[in-house]
Design an enzyme around this catalytic site. Structure first.
Site, PDB file in Angstrom:
ATOM      1  N   TYR A 183       0.871  -1.184   0.000  1.00  0.00           N
ATOM      2  CA  TYR A 183       0.000   0.000   0.000  1.00  0.00           C
ATOM      3  C   TYR A 183       0.900   1.223   0.000  1.00  0.00           C
ATOM      4  CZ  TYR A 183      -3.457   3.414   1.675  1.00  0.00           C
ATOM      5  OH  TYR A 183      -4.274   4.512   1.809  1.00  0.00           O
ATOM      6  N   ASP A 216       9.584   2.559  -0.613  1.00  0.00           N
ATOM      7  CA  ASP A 216       8.579   3.240   0.201  1.00  0.00           C
ATOM      8  C   ASP A 216       8.887   2.940   1.667  1.00  0.00           C
ATOM      9  OD1 ASP A 216       6.404   4.088   1.627  1.00  0.00           O
ATOM     10  OD2 ASP A 216       4.909   3.305   0.240  1.00  0.00           O
ATOM     11  N   LYS A 262       4.657   9.945   7.974  1.00  0.00           N
ATOM     12  CA  LYS A 262       4.396  10.590   9.260  1.00  0.00           C
ATOM     13  C   LYS A 262       5.514  10.545  10.294  1.00  0.00           C
ATOM     14  CE  LYS A 262       1.615   6.559   8.830  1.00  0.00           C
ATOM     15  NZ  LYS A 262       0.397   6.134   8.184  1.00  0.00           N
TER      16      LYS A 262
HETATM   17  N1  HOZ Z   1      -2.767   3.083   5.856  1.00  0.00           N
HETATM   18  C1  HOZ Z   1      -2.087   3.357   7.051  1.00  0.00           C
HETATM   19  C2  HOZ Z   1      -1.204   2.260   7.425  1.00  0.00           C
HETATM   20  N2  HOZ Z   1      -1.547   1.029   6.956  1.00  0.00           N
HETATM   21  C3  HOZ Z   1      -3.029   3.559   8.159  1.00  0.00           C
HETATM   22  C4  HOZ Z   1      -3.504   4.902   8.230  1.00  0.00           C
HETATM   23  C5  HOZ Z   1      -4.776   5.104   7.508  1.00  0.00           C
HETATM   24  O1  HOZ Z   1      -4.938   4.604   6.386  1.00  0.00           O
HETATM   25  O2  HOZ Z   1      -5.599   5.761   8.098  1.00  0.00           O
END
Ligand code: HOZ
Length: 432
Positions: A147, A242, A270
């Protein structure tokens, strides 16, 4: 074991649902796949998170990774307070941005030039645009289950919430753009080789999470990332690592330090804002000089390099850069937790899988070795749902999905780990 009192959270959720899709501003936090209402959080400190009903939990979400020093670390809070009194946004350069860029370059030597943005999604989206411009090619390769945020090109066989909610391929992505994203299998170099043969001279970049965190934790097998780097080089494509989850978490220099690889571009999220909204992309100077205003690739943002976010991130990165033994402590606690959970599984005669890389881990409810998207999907998500609920009742706040990584911070103590192992035993005993 008593059920939690979550009256206030439920009341807020019912109201939130009237105003927001699913009552939330990001799908994975809705607790939808674990069959309960989400907890509304009142505050967090160190390793603990507190909901609006006054329940206290040991937190293994850590805002999905960035809280590596625990919540509300005094240095981070002091930096934010001090900076805020001088103004919150100028839309103009500040000294913080220079200091941040200097720190990132120092800690991660593959980063020669860096651009700050506001999220991991912006970082990956922009990195791919630059790669396309630099190579003059349009196709990209991603891996099933990885992702990279919610930009159109990545919502194809995407992990995280997209997999949790059974929507790995999102509607709304133009077919023409989706066709430019080719999908390979993690830990299967042959699947990448085939794509390069079938699309010779057309692939701009390969983007990968070096340790996957978005189908739960999946670790690269020996030599996989090396072969991948060679393959991109020999085919004139760029390697985009990433490191939104792994950067500055698995080691001071991220996963690239641990696996000894040098990507052309790296993306961050973040963690470099210590939980404030930040992302960044950077890497080879010749590639990054394509970015406007040095070059023609346009990418911009009023809040990019925001002073509050930079100040918070600098405070956190300085500790990660300088504090001796910090990564050793994370590894030690990670190992302790893994060992304890494995011991529980053995005692109870259960053959589930635990994957861990440093301070990131996932317990999969499957007897298969989880090494890619397909094997992760063999997990019994209804078991996970029950396990999650039992752990929560015992004061352990895990990511509310089988397909996410849990994170340990430096604020977690051995005692917290022991408590977690005990809760894990009791929960597994109930659900079998
Ligand atoms: N996709 C982020 C980590 N897998 C989590 C944060 C989110 O999508 O809100």
């Amino acid at each position: 074991m008593k059920n939690l009192n979550t009256k206030r959270s439920s009341k807020l959720f019912n109201e939130a649902k009237k105003y927001m899709p699913g009552g939330v501003n990001s799908p994975v936090r809705a607790f939808k796949s674990v069959g309960s209402d989400p907890l509304f959080i009142a505050m967090a400190k160190g390793q603990y998170i507190y909901d609006v009903d006054g329940n206290k939990f040991i937190d293994y979400v850590g805002s999905w990774g960035p809280m590596i020093l625990g919540h509300a670390h005094p240095n981070v809070i002091a930096a934010v307070k001090k900076t805020a009194t001088k103004g919150t946004s100028f839309g103009a350069p500040t000294p913080y941005e220079v200091e941040m860029a200097r720190l990132v370059r120092k800690m991660m030597p593959s980063i020669e030039v860096v651009r700050m943005v506001n999220s991991g999604t912006e970082a990956t989206m922009s990195a791919v645009r630059v790669a396309r411009a630099f190579t003059g090619r349009e196709k990209i390769v991603k891996f099933a289950g990885c992702y990279h945020g919610h930009f159109d090109s990545f919502l194809i066989k995407a992990g995280s919430g997209a997999t949790t909610f059974g929507q790995p391929d999102s509607p709304g992505v133009p077919a023409g753009l989706a066709a430019k994203t080719l999908v390979a299998d993690f830990n299967d170099i042959g699947s990448v080789e085939r794509l390069f043969v079938d699309n010779m001279g057309e692939i701009a970049a390969v983007i990968i999470e070096p340790v996957v965190g978005n189908i739960g934790v999946v670790v690269p097998e020996n030599g996989f990332l090396d072969r991948l780097t060679e393959l991109t080089r020999s085919n004139g494509a760029l390697m985009i690592l990433d490191e939104v989850m792994t950067g500055f978490r698995l080691a001071r220099g991220g996963a690239q330090e641990i696996f000894g690889i040098k990507p052309d571009l790296t993306t961050f999220g973040k963690i470099i804002g210590a939980g404030l909204p930040v992302g960044a992309y950077g890497g080879r100077e010749d590639v990054m000089r394509m970015v406007s205003p040095d070059g023609p690739v346009y990418q911009a943002g009023t809040l990019s390099g925001n002073p509050l976010a930079m100040a918070a991130g600098i405070a956190q990165l300085k500790i990660l850069d300088r504090q001796k033994g910090l990564y050793g402590q994370l590894e030690k606690n990670g190992k302790l937790l893994e060992k304890g959970m494995k011991r529980n599984l053995e005692k109870l005669g259960l053959g589930y899988e635990i994957n861990r890389a440093g301070s990131m881990f996932t317990l999969f409810f499957t007897n298969q070795n989880v090494r890619d998207f397909k094997s992760a999907l063999t997990s019994d998500t209804s078991k996970f749902r029950r396990y999650f609920g039992e752990m929560l009742k015992r004061g352990i706040y895990l990511p509310p999905s089988q397909f996410e990584a849990a994170f340990i911070s430096t604020a977690h103590t051995e005692r917290d780990i022991e408590k977690t192992i005990a809760a894990n035993y009791d929960s597994l005993k109930i659900i079998g």
